[in-house]
Design an enzyme around this catalytic site. Structure first.
Site, PDB file in Angstrom:
ATOM      1  N   TYR A 123      77.201  66.018  42.971  1.00 34.64           N
ATOM      2  CA  TYR A 123      76.325  67.190  42.967  1.00 34.64           C
ATOM      3  C   TYR A 123      76.454  68.033  44.233  1.00 34.64           C
ATOM      4  O   TYR A 123      75.815  69.062  44.355  1.00 34.64           O
ATOM      5  CB  TYR A 123      74.873  66.715  42.883  1.00 34.64           C
ATOM      6  N   LYS A 190      77.478  52.428  40.617  1.00 37.44           N
ATOM      7  CA  LYS A 190      78.612  51.916  39.835  1.00 37.44           C
ATOM      8  C   LYS A 190      79.631  51.388  40.854  1.00 37.44           C
ATOM      9  O   LYS A 190      80.795  51.787  40.877  1.00 37.44           O
ATOM     10  CB  LYS A 190      79.173  53.064  38.986  1.00 37.44           C
ATOM     11  N   ASP A 223      75.367  51.354  34.160  1.00 36.09           N
ATOM     12  CA  ASP A 223      75.534  51.190  32.709  1.00 36.09           C
ATOM     13  C   ASP A 223      74.588  50.106  32.184  1.00 36.09           C
ATOM     14  O   ASP A 223      73.893  50.284  31.180  1.00 36.09           O
ATOM     15  CB  ASP A 223      76.997  50.896  32.337  1.00 36.09           C
ATOM     16  N   ASP A 247      69.950  61.966  38.271  1.00 29.97           N
ATOM     17  CA  ASP A 247      69.735  63.077  37.343  1.00 29.97           C
ATOM     18  C   ASP A 247      69.640  62.539  35.917  1.00 29.97           C
ATOM     19  O   ASP A 247      68.733  62.873  35.150  1.00 29.97           O
ATOM     20  CB  ASP A 247      70.917  64.046  37.471  1.00 29.97           C
TER      21      ASP A 247
END
Ligand code: NAD
Length: 359
Positions: A123, A190, A223, A247
């Protein structure tokens, strides 16, 4: 008297902004609003979606409440929301997600808080367009230095994650947990794939966690977190994560507690804050007096707490909760069926909240 910048936004923004101002004033707290325009409508008049006087006003008042602003997809101006957060260094986005009685949800006891880093990650806005000479330079450099090659037809966005940026967001999450009697902070990344950036986030977070022995610290990959949240949201308390995961998970968590219409938020810097709903400008409902004002109203409740007006905050929250639970004077999204003809408009829901506040 509190001097507060109020940004009306565009799309459905001005409608929910008016209801929010009316309800905040009905608490009896005195405001001196500095009402500012930003977004698509002012872009047409002034050639910029974010006139300089908006930033100046927030810097002066140190506190603002903002209705949503449209961001054109893939073209046009950069997000005003992202620009504001970056310009004012509002590094922490706080999104409490809890179920109010009367809201339709698949779950009963969700009460979690998403703490999203606001200034870094994919971002950060470091992007290189296909065909640009800058992209060609970077590709040459990367293709020389990395065993992984970038394809000729690829565009590029960069993901910076810094030690200092991670330290302050993780500290913010733990300090929030401590101040609000929360028991657990879960860091979400992640890091198994992005070992250097998300790996750094985990290393820093583990280190910070050692300073808060009374609060459990754990890590979950994003995930797996998505699956856990839709199966067992009650497992979680405070979640902290880099910008992009934040987000996405904010909207997911809003869905757990009844949808975007009831999900508030606040963006915090060192000495400044902007309160805003999680949802966007829903342009298809613009001017229809249709959407739910609750998310911006609850952001107003967060703002009242921030202003040390906790009595007014609790009374406003109670009035909103009462109207939702009663289920009569509520917008279409809070009715059992979306086409329910007894649904009221944005302003009528606001009037019902004011009646309960005053009654
Ligand atoms: P959105 O949140 O505006 O709307 C998606 C759908 O959610 C709507 O069509 C509506 O069905 C529902 N919804 C949203 N708010 C609601 C409310 N208050 N009451 C009832 N239902 C509601 O998302 P979008 O359509 O993806 O985005 C529209 C624009 O808003 C885009 O330009 C986006 O970039 C921008 N945006 C702005 C902000 C912000 O200002 N902070 C945040 C998110 C999106």
């Amino acid at each position: 008297m509190h001097k507060v910048t109020f940004i009306d936004g565009d799309g459905i923004g001005p409608e929910i902004a008016k209801v929010t101002r009316d309800c905040l004033e009905a608490t009896g707290v005195k405001f001196d609003w500095d009402i500012k325009q930003a977004g698509i409508d002012i872009m047409e008049k002034e050639g910029t979606p974010l006139p300089a006087n908006v930033i100046e006003s927030i810097k002066k008042n140190k506190i603002a409440i903002k209705a949503p602003i449209t961001t054109p997809i893939g073209k046009g101006f950069r997000s005003v929301n992202v620009t504001l957060r970056k310009e004012l260094d509002l590094y922490a986005c706080l999104r409490p997600c809890r179920i109010y009685p009367g809201v339709k949800t698949k779950f009963k006891d969700v009460d979690l808080v998403v703490v999203r880093e606001n200034t870094e990650d994919l971002y950060a806005g470091i992007e290189f367009d296909l065909g640009s000479s800058e992209l060609e330079d970077i590709k040459k450099c990367v293709n020389q230095l990395s065993p992984q090659k970038i394809k000729d037809d690829a565009a590029l966005s960069l993901k910076p994650i810094s030690i200092s940026g991670t330290e302050r967001i993780v500290k913010f999450a733990f300090e929030y947990a401590k101040a609000h009697g929360r028991k657990k902070v879960t860091a979400v990344t992640k890091a198994n794939i992005m070992k250097h950036t998300d790996g750094l986030f985990y290393r820093v977070a583990r280190d910070i966690a050692t300073s808060y022995p009374g609060i459990t610290y754990e890590e979950t990959l994003v995930d797996a977190m998505c699956m856990h949240l839709v199966q067992h949201p009650e497992w979680y308390d405070v979640l902290v994560m880099p910008n992009l995961y934040g987000d996405i998970l904010s909207d997911l968590c809003a869905g757990l507690v009844g949808g975007l219409g009831v999900a508030p938020g606040g963006n915090f810097g060192k000495d400044m804050a902007i309160f805003e709903a999680t949802h966007g400008s829903a342009p298809k409902y613009k001017g229809m007096n249709k959407v739910n004002p609750t998310a911006l109203l609850l952001s107003g409740v967060m703002m009242l707490h921030h202003l040390n007006e906790s009595d007014a905050a609790n009374r406003l929250e109670k009035a909103i909760s009462h109207v939702i639970q009663e289920g009569k004077d509520v917008t279409y999204d809070l009715k059992p069926r979306k086409d329910d003809v007894t649904a009221v408009g944005t302003s009528q829901m606001g009037e019902a909240i004011i009646r309960h506040l005053k009654g």
